[in-house]
Design an enzyme around this catalytic site. Structure first.
Site, short mmCIF file in Angstrom:
data_model
loop_
_atom_site.label_atom_id
_atom_site.label_comp_id
_atom_site.label_asym_id
_atom_site.label_seq_id
_atom_site.Cartn_x
_atom_site.Cartn_y
_atom_site.Cartn_z
N ASP A 169 -6.60 -6.49 4.20
CA ASP A 169 -6.09 -5.12 4.20
C ASP A 169 -6.06 -4.53 5.61
O ASP A 169 -7.12 -4.26 6.20
CB ASP A 169 -6.97 -4.26 3.28
N MET A 225 -9.18 8.07 -0.17
CA MET A 225 -10.04 8.43 0.98
C MET A 225 -10.61 9.83 0.78
O MET A 225 -9.91 10.73 0.34
CB MET A 225 -9.21 8.44 2.26
N SER A 235 0.84 -1.19 0.00
CA SER A 235 0.00 0.00 0.00
C SER A 235 0.88 1.24 0.00
O SER A 235 1.62 1.50 0.95
CB SER A 235 -0.90 0.03 1.23
N ASP A 276 -4.86 3.57 -1.99
CA ASP A 276 -5.94 3.86 -1.04
C ASP A 276 -6.48 5.27 -1.24
O ASP A 276 -5.80 6.25 -0.93
CB ASP A 276 -5.41 3.72 0.39
N MET A 278 -12.26 4.34 -0.61
CA MET A 278 -12.93 4.54 0.68
C MET A 278 -13.66 5.87 0.58
O MET A 278 -13.30 6.85 1.24
CB MET A 278 -11.89 4.53 1.81
C1 DX5 Z 1 -6.42 1.48 5.51
C2 DX5 Z 1 -5.96 1.16 4.11
C3 DX5 Z 1 -4.85 0.19 4.06
C4 DX5 Z 1 -3.57 0.68 4.72
C5 DX5 Z 1 -2.82 -0.52 5.20
O1 DX5 Z 1 -7.54 2.27 5.46
O2 DX5 Z 1 -7.02 0.63 3.36
O3 DX5 Z 1 -4.59 -0.24 2.74
O4 DX5 Z 1 -2.78 1.43 3.86
O5 DX5 Z 1 -1.73 -0.09 5.91
P1 DX5 Z 1 -0.96 -1.01 6.94
O6 DX5 Z 1 -0.49 -2.23 6.18
O7 DX5 Z 1 0.14 -0.14 7.42
O8 DX5 Z 1 -1.94 -1.40 8.02
ZN ZN Z 2 -6.55 -0.38 1.35
#
Ligand code: DX5
Ligand code: ZN
Length: 215
Positions: free
Chosen positions: A174, A36, A7, A34, A67
């Protein structure tokens, strides 16, 4: 062997070119991106513009995790930006089937992401229409959180549902994936491991990716 999807949220954004080069040279399979909106989740990250830069920086699969609310308004932009897989949240989509049809008609693979509180049984009538389930093992919005242990039960339940229906839907996990817990996640039935902090905060990211890949 699992699919490894680092990610980029955990990357150093002042050095994105180097980070992409590192991933391109590594055994990583996908770029997990990702998106958001500050509404569906309490954080804002990046949008189609940055996805387009990542698309140009790699030939690997661009796996875009939306998201955001009303993802249907943006599906075409993410297709144009170069997304190969587009996942939307079940909790953000009252007309999920329509969203999935739209994503597939645009020529992308379709994924459904589910929050920790959403039972996998909620996927039962959409499973045969999708390519991937992104099971959140943390509450979405931030990298670097701790893996929620109950996710292991959810992976097993979902694996059983998919196998019983004879489908090829991939299970992506994830949030909070580490070198220590990855083996149990794979054993429970996961196909794809997303890893943000575990990869990018590692002293040797390429070696960490190789280690995850070897499990
Ligand atoms: C969280 C994201 C993830 C995040 C994971 O909302 O969807 O993809 O980047 O990060 P780590 O692996 O650090 O938990
Ligand atoms: Zn993610």
């Amino acid at each position: 062997m699992s699919i490894i999807a680092p990610s980029l949220l955990a990357a150093n954004f002042l050095k994105l070119e180097d980070e992409c080069k590192m991933l391109n040279e590594s055994e990583a399979d996908w770029f997990h991106l990702d998106v958001m909106d500050g509404r569906f989740v309490p954080n804002i990250s990046f949008g189609p513009m940055l996805v387009e830069f990542f698309r140009k920086a790699t030939t690997k699969v661009c796996d875009v995790h939306l998201m955001i609310e009303e993802p249907g308004n943006f599906a075409e932009q993410f297709k144009n930006a170069g997304a190969d897989i587009l996942s939307v949240h079940i909790e953000a989509c009252p007309h999920l089937h329509r969203n999935i049809q739209q994503i597939k008609s645009l020529g992308m693979k379709a994924g459904v992401a589910v929050n920790p509180h959403t039972p996998v049984s909620a996927l039962s009538d959409i499973l045969h229409d999708i390519n991937l389930v992104c099971l959140m093992s943390v509450n979405p919005g931030f990298g670097g959180q701790k893996f929620i242990p109950y996710t292991l039960d959810k992976i097993k339940q979902l694996r059983k549902m998919i196998d019983e229906k004879g489908l090829k839907v991939q299970i992506e996990i994830d949030g909070g994936v580490t070198v220590e817990n990855a083996a149990s996640i794979i054993a429970a039935g996961a196909d794809v491991l997303v890893a943000g902090n575990t990869v990018f905060k590692s002293a040797d990211p390429k070696a960490t990716i190789a280690e995850l890949k070897s499990l």
